[in-house]
Design a protein around this motif. Structure first.
Motif, PDB file in Angstrom:
ATOM      1  N   HIS A  53      46.533  42.210  32.753  1.00 49.49           N
ATOM      2  CA  HIS A  53      46.338  41.238  31.516  1.00 49.49           C
ATOM      3  C   HIS A  53      45.361  41.511  31.540  1.00 49.49           C
ATOM      4  N   ASP A  55      42.484  40.275  30.070  1.00 53.45           N
ATOM      5  CA  ASP A  55      41.174  40.606  31.330  1.00 53.45           C
ATOM      6  C   ASP A  55      40.675  41.029  31.992  1.00 53.45           C
ATOM      7  N   ASP A  56      41.698  41.125  33.316  1.00 49.29           N
ATOM      8  CA  ASP A  56      41.522  42.051  33.678  1.00 49.29           C
ATOM      9  C   ASP A  56      39.965  42.627  34.301  1.00 49.29           C
ATOM     10  N   TYR A 152      43.930  45.964  40.153  1.00 48.14           N
ATOM     11  CA  TYR A 152      44.091  45.377  41.635  1.00 48.14           C
ATOM     12  C   TYR A 152      44.399  45.733  43.058  1.00 48.14           C
ATOM     13  N   HIS A 164      49.937  40.710  39.249  1.00 48.87           N
ATOM     14  CA  HIS A 164      48.952  40.852  39.585  1.00 48.87           C
ATOM     15  C   HIS A 164      49.177  41.907  41.151  1.00 48.87           C
TER      16      HIS A 164
HETATM   17 ZN   LIG Z   1      45.264  38.622  35.211  1.00 52.28          ZN
END
Ligand SMILES: [Zn+2]
Length: 313
Positions: A53, A55-56, A152, A164
């Motif tokens: 996403h 904002d990650d 991640y 994620h």
């Molecule tokens: Zn995210």
């Protein structure tokens, strides 16, 4: 008495092999502090900052991306989902468009050469065949000649968002097989060559084997600015200005938020949205830091032994 050669005095430092597949199985990992390097030691190298996403990467790794690009890397921002399920907007379509626009701005503020969108269904990536996701990533790693990935942590605990953990697992194995001549050999008909990323920086929302602390002090203000680009979703954007306005309507003000919207957004982002960077930095004697499980290039014990011990005929 003559001083012994350095190699004989000190044993070789333990390698960061945790997660490499052939190294340590210990949960006791020793964090390494990664400081800013002068010059352009990474000139010619390519990084892929990969996020489910928009904002990650801004939240968990933007300081490190900024630092690595400053040190010579060429960067690409790869966003996996279509970001259709999160943010303010009048409709599904509008949210997708606004998040896409924000993400392009994030990529620019990070200094990336390009922002790529794979557009998997937000909140539902676990319904998609992971082998298809992996195949597209293998193609990108070869086409862009990616040396380093930030994503991640595929082994982090308590990650509940399928976007994620599916992204993390797809990247983990794509990075392993992109260098193989037997995986997707049809790519080579187009002139691509096997090419695997050799360094991984894994970030996490939950407990992880943290072995790398990156000092992002010099890049914190730009990281704040990166996070302010995500106005449709995320913990930063223009929330500072919104809070300042709300308090103003109640006849109150927070000195922290300053005297204008831009100051409010910056202070809010630095103090609240990215507060973890301050806490993490303080735990290691730094102003601001990001945490990772870092996996470096595979090193051959044979090559290392030959280098240390080979003598002339
Ligand atoms: Zn995210």
């Amino acid at each position: 008495m003559l001083a012994a050669p350095l190699a004989a005095q000190t044993p070789p430092a333990a390698r960061e092999t945790e997660g490499g597949g052939t190294g340590s199985t210990s949960y006791q990992v020793q964090p390494v502090i990664e400081k800013r390097q002068t010059g352009k030691p990474h000139q010619g190298k390519v990084l892929a900052a990969i996020q489910p996403h928009c904002d990650d990467i801004p939240i968990f790794a933007a300081g490190t991306v900024l630092k690595l690009i400053d040190e010579g890397y060429t960067g690409y921002l790869i966003t996996m989902s279509d970001d259709s399920m999160a943010g303010a907007g009048a409709s599904y379509g509008e949210i997708v468009q606004k998040n896409e626009r924000d993400t392009v701005e994030v990529g620019k503020r990070l200094g990336c050469k390009d922002s790529l969108f794979l557009n998997y269904p937000n909140h539902n990536m676990d319904a998609w065949p992971i082998a298809e996701i992996r195949a597209r990533l293998v193609y990108l790693f070869r086409a862009l000649k990616v040396d380093t990935v930030l994503v991640y942590d595929p082994s982090a605990l308590y990650e509940r968002n399928p976007d994620h953990y599916i992204t993390a697992r797809a990247v983990e194995w794509a990075a392993a097989i992109a260098g193989s001549q037997w995986d997707y050999p049809e790519h080579f008909l187009t002139g691509l060559k096997p090419h695997s990323p050799r360094e991984r920086y894994y970030y996490a929302r939950g407990p992880q084997l943290m072995n790398r602390v990156v000092d992002i002090g010099a890049f914190m203000e730009q990281k704040v600015f990166v996070n302010m680009a995500n106005v449709t979703q995320g913990p930063a954007g223009d929330l500072g200005a919104q809070l300042r306005k709300k308090l103003n309507e109640q006849g109150k003000r927070l000195p922290l938020l300053g005297n204008d919207d831009d100051s409010a957004n910056r202070a809010y982002t630095r103090h609240f949205a990215l507060g973890r960077d301050r806490v993490r930095g303080q735990q290691h004697g730094l102003e601001y830091a990001e945490y990772f499980h870092y996996i470096g290039p595979d090193q051959s014990d044979v090559d290392a032994y030959v280098e240390r011990n080979a003598v002339s005929l």
